[in-house]
Design a protein around this motif. Structure first.
Motif, PDB file in Angstrom:
ATOM      1  N   SER A   1       0.837  -1.199   0.000  1.00 14.72           N
ATOM      2  CA  SER A   1       0.000   0.000   0.000  1.00 14.72           C
ATOM      3  C   SER A   1       0.872   1.250   0.000  1.00 14.72           C
ATOM      4  CB  SER A   1      -0.895   0.050   1.244  1.00 14.72           C
ATOM      5  OG  SER A   1      -1.963  -0.855   1.161  1.00 14.72           O
ATOM      6  N   PRO A   2       0.405   2.352  -0.621  1.00 15.92           N
ATOM      7  CA  PRO A   2       1.130   3.618  -0.517  1.00 15.92           C
ATOM      8  C   PRO A   2       1.274   4.017   0.949  1.00 15.92           C
ATOM      9  CG  PRO A   2      -0.570   3.753  -2.203  1.00 15.92           C
ATOM     10  CD  PRO A   2      -0.793   2.462  -1.487  1.00 15.92           C
ATOM     11  N   LEU A   3       2.390   4.606   1.307  1.00 16.80           N
ATOM     12  CA  LEU A   3       2.686   4.919   2.694  1.00 16.80           C
ATOM     13  C   LEU A   3       1.631   5.822   3.333  1.00 16.80           C
ATOM     14  CD1 LEU A   3       4.523   4.889   5.183  1.00 16.80           C
ATOM     15  CD2 LEU A   3       5.857   6.731   4.126  1.00 16.80           C
ATOM     16  N   ASN A   4       1.248   6.894   2.648  1.00 17.70           N
ATOM     17  CA  ASN A   4       0.286   7.811   3.259  1.00 17.70           C
ATOM     18  C   ASN A   4      -1.075   7.143   3.459  1.00 17.70           C
ATOM     19  OD1 ASN A   4      -0.214   7.727   0.529  1.00 17.70           O
ATOM     20  ND2 ASN A   4      -0.354   9.948   0.259  1.00 17.70           N
ATOM     21  N   PHE A   5      -1.481   6.294   2.513  1.00 16.98           N
ATOM     22  CA  PHE A   5      -2.732   5.557   2.646  1.00 16.98           C
ATOM     23  C   PHE A   5      -2.646   4.559   3.800  1.00 16.98           C
ATOM     24  CE2 PHE A   5      -4.991   1.579   1.548  1.00 16.98           C
ATOM     25  CZ  PHE A   5      -6.309   2.038   1.574  1.00 16.98           C
ATOM     26  N   TYR A   6      -1.546   3.828   3.880  1.00 22.12           N
ATOM     27  CA  TYR A   6      -1.359   2.840   4.944  1.00 22.12           C
ATOM     28  C   TYR A   6      -1.428   3.499   6.316  1.00 22.12           C
ATOM     29  CZ  TYR A   6       0.886  -0.624   7.943  1.00 22.12           C
ATOM     30  OH  TYR A   6       1.171  -1.498   8.961  1.00 22.12           O
ATOM     31  N   LEU A   7      -0.724   4.612   6.477  1.00 22.59           N
ATOM     32  CA  LEU A   7      -0.709   5.279   7.773  1.00 22.59           C
ATOM     33  C   LEU A   7      -2.092   5.796   8.153  1.00 22.59           C
ATOM     34  CD1 LEU A   7       2.663   7.260   7.624  1.00 22.59           C
ATOM     35  CD2 LEU A   7       2.171   5.155   8.885  1.00 22.59           C
ATOM     36  N   SER A   8      -2.810   6.360   7.195  1.00 23.66           N
ATOM     37  CA  SER A   8      -4.134   6.915   7.493  1.00 23.66           C
ATOM     38  C   SER A   8      -5.116   5.817   7.895  1.00 23.66           C
ATOM     39  CB  SER A   8      -4.681   7.696   6.295  1.00 23.66           C
ATOM     40  OG  SER A   8      -4.945   6.831   5.205  1.00 23.66           O
ATOM     41  N   GLU A   9      -4.947   4.616   7.349  1.00 21.23           N
ATOM     42  CA  GLU A   9      -5.854   3.520   7.645  1.00 21.23           C
ATOM     43  C   GLU A   9      -5.428   2.682   8.851  1.00 21.23           C
ATOM     44  OE1 GLU A   9      -8.781   2.706   6.095  1.00 21.23           O
ATOM     45  OE2 GLU A   9      -8.552   4.637   5.089  1.00 21.23           O
ATOM     46  N   THR A  10      -4.134   2.565   9.067  1.00 22.40           N
ATOM     47  CA  THR A  10      -3.607   1.666  10.096  1.00 22.40           C
ATOM     48  C   THR A  10      -3.249   2.390  11.391  1.00 22.40           C
ATOM     49  OG1 THR A  10      -2.690   0.257   8.362  1.00 22.40           O
ATOM     50  CG2 THR A  10      -1.835  -0.076  10.584  1.00 22.40           C
ATOM     51  N   VAL A  11      -2.670   3.573  11.262  1.00 21.66           N
ATOM     52  CA  VAL A  11      -2.229   4.347  12.435  1.00 21.66           C
ATOM     53  C   VAL A  11      -3.195   5.519  12.606  1.00 21.66           C
ATOM     54  CG1 VAL A  11      -0.252   5.435  13.564  1.00 21.66           C
ATOM     55  CG2 VAL A  11       0.121   3.683  11.831  1.00 21.66           C
ATOM     56  N   ARG A  12      -4.389   5.225  13.017  1.00 21.75           N
ATOM     57  CA  ARG A  12      -5.430   6.245  13.096  1.00 21.75           C
ATOM     58  C   ARG A  12      -5.231   7.153  14.307  1.00 21.75           C
ATOM     59  NH1 ARG A  12     -10.847   2.675  11.489  1.00 21.75           N
ATOM     60  NH2 ARG A  12     -10.058   1.982   9.444  1.00 21.75           N
ATOM     61  N   PRO A  13      -5.705   8.409  14.211  1.00 21.69           N
ATOM     62  CA  PRO A  13      -5.561   9.344  15.331  1.00 21.69           C
ATOM     63  C   PRO A  13      -6.234   8.816  16.594  1.00 21.69           C
ATOM     64  CG  PRO A  13      -6.236  10.492  13.329  1.00 21.69           C
ATOM     65  CD  PRO A  13      -6.360   9.024  13.040  1.00 21.69           C
ATOM     66  N   LEU A  14      -5.620   9.107  17.733  1.00 23.26           N
ATOM     67  CA  LEU A  14      -6.155   8.684  19.018  1.00 23.26           C
ATOM     68  C   LEU A  14      -6.716   9.882  19.776  1.00 23.26           C
ATOM     69  CD1 LEU A  14      -3.219   6.354  20.148  1.00 23.26           C
ATOM     70  CD2 LEU A  14      -5.347   5.667  19.023  1.00 23.26           C
ATOM     71  N   SER A  15      -7.595   9.624  20.704  1.00 24.95           N
ATOM     72  CA  SER A  15      -8.151  10.689  21.533  1.00 24.95           C
ATOM     73  C   SER A  15      -7.037  11.350  22.344  1.00 24.95           C
ATOM     74  CB  SER A  15      -9.205  10.130  22.480  1.00 24.95           C
ATOM     75  OG  SER A  15     -10.254   9.514  21.755  1.00 24.95           O
ATOM     76  N   PRO A  16      -7.175  12.652  22.652  1.00 27.89           N
ATOM     77  CA  PRO A  16      -6.113  13.373  23.385  1.00 27.89           C
ATOM     78  C   PRO A  16      -5.733  12.733  24.711  1.00 27.89           C
ATOM     79  CG  PRO A  16      -7.708  14.914  22.467  1.00 27.89           C
ATOM     80  CD  PRO A  16      -8.271  13.540  22.239  1.00 27.89           C
ATOM     81  N   HIS A  17      -6.681  12.054  25.376  1.00 30.21           N
ATOM     82  CA  HIS A  17      -6.366  11.455  26.677  1.00 30.21           C
ATOM     83  C   HIS A  17      -5.648  10.113  26.550  1.00 30.21           C
ATOM     84  CE1 HIS A  17     -10.141   9.454  25.577  1.00 30.21           C
ATOM     85  NE2 HIS A  17      -9.836   8.505  26.441  1.00 30.21           N
ATOM     86  N   LEU A  18      -5.358   9.701  25.323  1.00 30.61           N
ATOM     87  CA  LEU A  18      -4.681   8.423  25.096  1.00 30.61           C
ATOM     88  C   LEU A  18      -3.260   8.618  24.557  1.00 30.61           C
ATOM     89  CD1 LEU A  18      -7.592   6.363  23.476  1.00 30.61           C
ATOM     90  CD2 LEU A  18      -6.785   6.254  25.847  1.00 30.61           C
ATOM     91  N   THR A  19      -2.638   9.720  24.941  1.00 34.92           N
ATOM     92  CA  THR A  19      -1.306  10.036  24.399  1.00 34.92           C
ATOM     93  C   THR A  19      -0.270   8.968  24.726  1.00 34.92           C
ATOM     94  OG1 THR A  19      -0.857  11.355  26.382  1.00 34.92           O
ATOM     95  CG2 THR A  19      -1.693  12.526  24.440  1.00 34.92           C
TER      96      THR A  19
END
Length: 220
Positions: A105-123
């Motif tokens: 997969s393209p890197l930017n696509f992979y990251l957006s799908e696999t490494v999704r943003p987390l809630s601020p309290h889950l840093t």
């Protein structure tokens, strides 16, 4: 600019690859060698980068993982390992043998799908990345699989059929040094010294989620 998923998929002919569940570091080691030996990557693996993903808690939330029991592929690993291939220009693709996304997969696509943003309290669950140049990893990595045995010496998951991996200098096990990824070791500023460090340092460089795409855009 990276191509579409379809363009990248058609541009890469995937060779037959070995995969043993729960041994992602060995899978990626063999993947790098196979991509290079079959002409999919440079013969010296110079366009490949091995990336260990973990954090201080040894709990990293990822999506689209085959081992997940959830529909969206969500799982929490203690660590994970992928391979990124630098294509022409700034285009990069990800080889993740444990992902259900298009392979590669393209890197930017992979990251957006696999490494999704987390809630601020889950840093504390933020994913951290140890980036190692593949030629360095292939020379330096060793694993006797001791991490996959319980206190009584029983396998927690069936081991690969191939021989254990021994580094060129005779090291039989240094996986823990790759897995140990701490926020205190994060780079602060991406500059030429960081880029050069990835090529020259045995255990690579540790960077954050927001730095990974920028790092690959800075490669010469």
């Amino acid at each position: 600019m990276a191509g579409t998923v379809e363009e990248d998929m058609h541009a890469v002919e995937t060779p037959r690859l070995d995969h043993t569940p729960f041994y992602c570091e060995e899978n990626v080691y063999l993947l790098c060698k196979k991509l290079s030996s079959t002409g999919v990557a440079n013969a010296d693996s110079s366009d490949l980068f091995v990336i260990f993903v973990s954090n201080d808690r040894k709990q990293i939330p990822l999506w689209h993982q085959k081992a997940s029991k959830s529909e969206d592929g969500f799982i929490v690993w203690d660590y994970h390992v992928i391979c990124v291939q630098r294509k022409s220009g700034t285009s990069c693709i990800v080889w993740d043998l444990d992902s259900d996304l298009p392979f590669p997969s393209p890197l930017n696509f992979y990251l957006s799908e696999t490494v999704r943003p987390l809630s601020p309290h889950l840093t504390e669950y933020q994913r951290l990345f140890r980036v190692i140049h593949a030629p360095m990893f292939i020379r330096s990595f060793g694993s006797d699989r001791r991490h996959m045995k319980d206190s009584e010496g029983n396998w927690q998951a069936p081991p690969p059929l191939h021989d254990t991996i021994v580094a060129e200098d005779g090291t039989v096990h240094n996986l823990n040094e790759y897995m140990e990824i701490r926020a205190v070791d994060l780079i602060v500023i991406l500059d030429d010294s960081v880029v050069n460090g990835v090529y020259s340092q045995k255990f690579g460089i540790i960077m954050g989620e927001n730095q990974l795409l920028e790092f690959f855009s800075l490669l010469p």
